[in-house]
Design an enzyme around this catalytic site. Structure first.
Site, PDB file in Angstrom:
ATOM      1  N   GLY A 140       0.828  -1.206   0.000  1.00  0.00           N
ATOM      2  CA  GLY A 140       0.000   0.000   0.000  1.00  0.00           C
ATOM      3  C   GLY A 140       0.852   1.241   0.000  1.00  0.00           C
ATOM      4  O   GLY A 140       2.053   1.208   0.299  1.00  0.00           O
ATOM      5  N   LYS A 141       0.213   2.321  -0.378  1.00  0.00           N
ATOM      6  CA  LYS A 141       0.936   3.584  -0.403  1.00  0.00           C
ATOM      7  C   LYS A 141       0.031   4.648   0.165  1.00  0.00           C
ATOM      8  O   LYS A 141      -1.077   4.854  -0.307  1.00  0.00           O
ATOM      9  CB  LYS A 141       1.305   3.884  -1.860  1.00  0.00           C
ATOM     10  CG  LYS A 141       1.971   5.191  -2.099  1.00  0.00           C
ATOM     11  CD  LYS A 141       3.427   4.966  -2.490  1.00  0.00           C
ATOM     12  CE  LYS A 141       4.103   6.310  -2.692  1.00  0.00           C
ATOM     13  NZ  LYS A 141       5.044   6.643  -1.689  1.00  0.00           N
ATOM     14  N   THR A 159       5.271   4.400   2.356  1.00  0.00           N
ATOM     15  CA  THR A 159       4.948   3.172   1.635  1.00  0.00           C
ATOM     16  C   THR A 159       4.852   2.036   2.644  1.00  0.00           C
ATOM     17  O   THR A 159       5.639   1.957   3.579  1.00  0.00           O
ATOM     18  CB  THR A 159       6.063   2.861   0.620  1.00  0.00           C
ATOM     19  OG1 THR A 159       6.306   4.053  -0.128  1.00  0.00           O
ATOM     20  CG2 THR A 159       5.685   1.742  -0.309  1.00  0.00           C
ATOM     21  N   ASP A 165      -9.030  11.082  11.740  1.00  0.00           N
ATOM     22  CA  ASP A 165      -8.910  10.754  10.313  1.00  0.00           C
ATOM     23  C   ASP A 165      -9.581   9.413  10.017  1.00  0.00           C
ATOM     24  O   ASP A 165      -8.971   8.501   9.443  1.00  0.00           O
ATOM     25  CB  ASP A 165      -7.427  10.730   9.917  1.00  0.00           C
ATOM     26  CG  ASP A 165      -7.229  10.830   8.405  1.00  0.00           C
ATOM     27  OD1 ASP A 165      -8.196  11.195   7.691  1.00  0.00           O
ATOM     28  OD2 ASP A 165      -6.125  10.531   7.923  1.00  0.00           O
ATOM     29  N   LYS A 205       5.661   0.274   7.625  1.00  0.00           N
ATOM     30  CA  LYS A 205       5.385   1.551   6.944  1.00  0.00           C
ATOM     31  C   LYS A 205       6.641   2.406   7.001  1.00  0.00           C
ATOM     32  O   LYS A 205       7.080   2.819   8.079  1.00  0.00           O
ATOM     33  CB  LYS A 205       4.227   2.256   7.641  1.00  0.00           C
ATOM     34  CG  LYS A 205       3.781   3.537   6.968  1.00  0.00           C
ATOM     35  CD  LYS A 205       2.528   4.017   7.673  1.00  0.00           C
ATOM     36  CE  LYS A 205       1.986   5.295   7.098  1.00  0.00           C
ATOM     37  NZ  LYS A 205       0.720   5.667   7.737  1.00  0.00           N
TER      38      LYS A 205
HETATM   39  N1  LIG Z   1      -1.058  -3.261   9.067  1.00  0.00           N
HETATM   40  C1  LIG Z   1      -1.348  -3.369   7.782  1.00  0.00           C
HETATM   41  N2  LIG Z   1      -1.609  -4.562   7.232  1.00  0.00           N
HETATM   42  C2  LIG Z   1      -1.927  -4.690   5.939  1.00  0.00           C
HETATM   43  N3  LIG Z   1      -1.990  -3.649   5.073  1.00  0.00           N
HETATM   44  C3  LIG Z   1      -1.755  -2.429   5.553  1.00  0.00           C
HETATM   45  C4  LIG Z   1      -1.406  -2.210   6.922  1.00  0.00           C
HETATM   46  N4  LIG Z   1      -1.214  -0.889   7.104  1.00  0.00           N
HETATM   47  C5  LIG Z   1      -1.437  -0.302   5.920  1.00  0.00           C
HETATM   48  N5  LIG Z   1      -1.753  -1.212   4.980  1.00  0.00           N
HETATM   49  C6  LIG Z   1      -2.056  -0.953   3.572  1.00  0.00           C
HETATM   50  O1  LIG Z   1      -1.340   0.180   3.155  1.00  0.00           O
HETATM   51  C7  LIG Z   1      -2.248   1.170   2.658  1.00  0.00           C
HETATM   52  C8  LIG Z   1      -1.690   2.538   2.949  1.00  0.00           C
HETATM   53  O2  LIG Z   1      -1.755   2.780   4.342  1.00  0.00           O
HETATM   54  P1  LIG Z   1      -1.344   4.175   4.965  1.00  0.00           P
HETATM   55  O3  LIG Z   1      -1.809   4.187   6.368  1.00  0.00           O
HETATM   56  O4  LIG Z   1       0.084   4.409   4.708  1.00  0.00           O
HETATM   57  O5  LIG Z   1      -2.054   5.210   4.057  1.00  0.00           O
HETATM   58  P2  LIG Z   1      -3.528   5.777   3.964  1.00  0.00           P
HETATM   59  O6  LIG Z   1      -4.226   5.618   5.261  1.00  0.00           O
HETATM   60  O7  LIG Z   1      -4.166   5.192   2.729  1.00  0.00           O
HETATM   61  O8  LIG Z   1      -3.234   7.295   3.655  1.00  0.00           O
HETATM   62  P3  LIG Z   1      -2.838   8.443   4.623  1.00  0.00           P
HETATM   63  O9  LIG Z   1      -1.658   7.983   5.427  1.00  0.00           O
HETATM   64  O10 LIG Z   1      -2.499   9.534   3.694  1.00  0.00           O
HETATM   65  O11 LIG Z   1      -4.029   8.711   5.464  1.00  0.00           O
HETATM   66  C9  LIG Z   1      -3.569   0.858   3.325  1.00  0.00           C
HETATM   67  O12 LIG Z   1      -4.645   1.309   2.548  1.00  0.00           O
HETATM   68  C10 LIG Z   1      -3.537  -0.647   3.420  1.00  0.00           C
HETATM   69  O13 LIG Z   1      -3.950  -1.218   2.209  1.00  0.00           O
END
Ligand SMILES: Nc1ncnc2c1ncn2[C@@H]1O[C@H](COP(=O)(O)OP(=O)(O)OP(=O)(O)O)[C@@H](O)[C@H]1O
Length: 718
Positions: free
Chosen positions: A94-95, A100, A211, A115
């Site tokens: 995911g990003k 990332t 958020d 992350k």
């Molecule tokens: N613990 C996790 N397990 C599995 N996938 C994850 C996990 N954390 C994040 N992801 C994946 O990574 C993606 C990006 O997560 P991230 O929290 O970085 O960004 P976001 O919430 O989409 O955006 P922002 O940080 O701008 O609010 C998520 O939508 C999810 O698909």
């Protein structure tokens, strides 16, 4: 020369010591010296070892606060590199806006999500610290577990438990396959509500997430939802202002608000970040901690140790903790109180079929009012469609989007609010006996006190005129957009080009009400001088999010880039479309802001649509703004039309109706009218009835009465 002979031995003289004795003494002395030195050396080594040990252990705790309640694992960059095969692109899952996310595997075979922050700046550092300090100190089955972190030079990494079913965003908008049936959706809504209950009521002081949106709701193996991403969260500290300006000390708050408004400087009286709690109603935790190095007071106020679980205790994710123990030989203290059975019974507020059978098309048509040529189009969607362009007979999706953005971001520029107020006035004039009058009476002064209505009067008049004359001058959105965001966008040159091409190819040049632009800009410029500069003038801090092909549910999967980007773009104060209006306009972040976001989220889950879903086809435009569409449906008494078509008839109507009605009450403009999270959880469990729907969402009064009054009023104004 002859050697001198030994003197003769006599009993008075000391006896001669043979060389053998001398050697023994020397050996003894040497042995003693060596052993003494060894003892000293080993004590030094022992001391140094302990010193080193304590330093190492200290380094393994969260920065800034070595005594945080839950110690997080400190990983080395090398460990995490190994876990992700040197951050191989194939492991990207995911990003987000700030970093990332990679899938990783620890030596013990445990799957983790890693992350890695893309760039290090004040904002990302602050969010990083927020995540560590807030999420790192919390354990709940409804929150994603933060396992550890890595801080090395410019490298900032957070390590979470791995959530196999990724985010709600991906499940809802991912591959088009229906993975989420009704039961799961309802469970997800309940889980999110309970997560918020934990944050708002189970933590002391309360935590406000700030958020809530589908990409921050992650799904475990069983599709149970957990909240993640505490980058924008706040720990609420009670202060002189009262905890909640809206709900707990309304009279006092109104006075305060009013005086701030009158003095023309709301921000001036706003406590600065990191100031002692005596004068702050909410504190930016990470910045407060940073400031704490120079301010003892602020540290005292914001210490994470103050974050305790109170009487509401939750069963922590023990299985996962013990797994981590086996990986690292370390365990965290967790609460082991059982939640009790999840008794999700089916006692829900029944869906009122009678209401849906009333035909409200006339009223709606009348509300649309101004449209003559476009009466047909506006018949159903009334007031929301006044910006339909002349001549072309086509609805411009960009207009809708921009109008909506302007109206939702800043309460004082929200024409919708005025419309609602107007319709309340009109209806009150009609039928004084209507019980909703009471509600309206209660709200009206508050609206004015908060300055939500009056500032727009001049603009309103202009707008009405221009609506009548059908001579609204188009304003190019690009101009506005570039002006507001050029600095941000120009950094991403290619993206801007792509966007421009898209606009040129796919859409007409968008138009934007100049009054809204000017008013909004004026508001923001004034306020941003003081508070919002640091704290959140609406800006796309993170710009257009770059989604990878791995990020399912991202832009790759359907055509409308614009709506997707908007509803997932995080600003400094939350995510557009999900952020509460009072917060988007530089207000305080209160629990009720989370409640608003929860309302949007519920609608998104029930409908399977983004809050802003603009498709190329004008046929679908009436549904573009999910909230507005839902309000219209509620007004027409047909809310179930909102339910995801993909579910066909395979859903529980009572539950769906309950969820939508609940969402509507969470989406009320006045924060204090929104339900508390405890009530929401009870309502979802069927332990409490849904409070009566607010006037703005309830079906219209009988058409004859309504139309007559409208006509009468229009006649008087003319
Ligand atoms: N613990 C996790 N397990 C599995 N996938 C994850 C996990 N954390 C994040 N992801 C994946 O990574 C993606 C990006 O997560 P991230 O929290 O970085 O960004 P976001 O919430 O989409 O955006 P922002 O940080 O701008 O609010 C998520 O939508 C999810 O698909």
């Amino acid at each position: 020369m002859p050697s001198r002979p030994f003197p003769p031995s006599s009993p008075d003289l000391p006896s001669f010591r043979p060389p053998n004795f001398l050697t023994k003494t020397r050996v003894l002395f040497l042995a003693l010296t060596i052993s003494a030195s060894l003892v000293i050396l080993s004590s030094i080594i022992y001391f140094l070892y302990h010193l080193w040990q304590s330093l190492v252990n200290r380094a393994k705790t969260i920065p800034f606060d070595s005594s945080a309640p839950l110690k997080l694992e400190r990983f080395s960059c090398k460990e995490l590199k190994n876990a992700t095969n040197d951050f191989d692109g194939a492991n990207v899952i995911g990003k987000g806006g700030s970093g990332t996310v990679f899938r990783g595997i620890l030596k013990c075979g445990k799957l983790i999500a890693i992350k890695r922050l893309d760039a290090l700046n004040l904002q990302s550092e602050r969010e990083f610290q927020n995540e560590l300090q807030i999420l790192g100190g919390l354990r709940s089955p409804f929150l994603v577990t933060l396992l550890g972190y890595c801080v090395e030079k410019n490298c900032r990494i957070l390590v979470y438990e791995y959530m196999p079913n990724r985010s709600l965003q991906e499940s809802l908008f991912g591959d088009g396959l229906l993975t989420l049936g009704w039961e799961r959706r309802f469970e997800i809504i309940s889980d999110v509500a309970r997560a918020l209950e934990f944050l708002h009521l189970g933590c002391d002081p309360p935590v406000i997430h700030g958020d809530i949106k589908p990409s921050n709701i992650l799904l475990d193996f069983d599709y149970r939802a957990k909240i993640s991403d505490f980058g924008l969260s706040r720990i609420k500290v009670e202060g002189e202002f009262g905890v909640d300006m809206f709900s707990q000390d309304l009279g006092k708050s109104q006075e305060l608000w009013k005086s701030q408004e009158l003095s023309g400087n709301l921000a001036a009286d706003t406590p600065a970040i990191g100031t002692p709690v005596e004068s702050a109603s909410e504190v930016d935790f990470a910045l407060a901690l940073q400031a704490s190095s120079s301010s003892k007071n602020s540290r005292k106020c914001c210490d994470v140790k103050a974050l305790n679980l109170n009487s509401v205790t939750y069963n922590a994710n023990i299985a996962f903790e013990s797994d981590m123990k086996s990986c690292h030989g370390k365990g965290k203290e967790v609460s082991t109180v059982d939640l009790g059975g999840d008794d999700w019974n089916n006692r829900f507020v029944p869906y009122d079929d009678e209401l849906s059978s009333i035909d409200h098309s006339k009223e709606l048509n009348f509300v649309a009012g101004s449209g003559v040529d476009d009466a047909e189009d506006t018949k159903q969607w009334g007031k929301d469609w006044w910006w339909k362009q002349d001549g072309s007979g086509e609805l411009c999706s960009k207009d809708y989007v921009t109008e909506w953005i302007g109206s939702q971001i800043c309460p004082s520029t929200n024409p919708d609010w005025d419309d609602e107020k107007k319709s309340i006035h009109e209806k009150r004039g009609l039928d004084v006996s209507t019980p909703v009058d009471k509600l309206e009476n209660a709200n009206e002064p508050q609206l004015q006190e908060f300055g939500f209505g009056n500032p727009n009067k001049g603009f309103e008049k202009k707008e009405l005129k221009s609506r009548k004359n059908h001579k609204r001058k188009p304003r190019k959105m690009q101009e506005w957009w570039k002006e507001e965001h050029l600095a941000e966008i120009s950094k991403k040159g290619n993206k801007l080009k792509n966007l421009e091409t898209k606009w040129k190819k796919g859409f007409k040049m968008p138009r934007f009400g100049r009054w809204m632009y000017l008013h909004r800009r004026k508001n923001f410029r004034e306020q941003s001088q003081d508070k919002c500069d640091q704290n959140g003038e609406f800006s796309f801090r993170r710009g257009w999010k770059k989604k990878t092909a791995h990020s399912v549910g991202s832009d790759v999967y359907s055509g409308d880039l614009f709506s997707r980007e908007l509803s997932s773009t995080t600003s400094m104060r939350g995510t557009l479309c999900y952020v509460a209006p009072e917060y988007g306009g530089c207000g305080y972040l209160m629990e009720k802001a989370d409640i608003y976001s929860l309302g949007v989220l519920i609608l998104v889950v029930v409908s399977g649509r983004r809050p802003l879903h603009v498709l190329a086809s004008p046929m679908k435009l009436e549904k573009a703004n999910l909230i507005s569409w839902c309000r219209q449906l509620a007004h027409a008494g047909n809310i179930l039309e909102l339910v995801d078509e993909r579910l066909k008839d395979e859903y529980n109507k009572d539950q769906a109706s309950l969820c939508i009605n609940l969402a509507l009450s969470c989406l009320q403009k006045m924060p204090e009218l929104r339900p508390e999270i405890g009530e929401i959880v009870k309502i979802l469990k069927g332990e409490m009835d849904l409070p009566p729907l607010p006037f703005e969402f309830s079906p219209s009064p009988p058409s004859k009465l309504y139309s007559r009054s409208r006509r009468k009023q229009t006649a008087t104004t003319e």
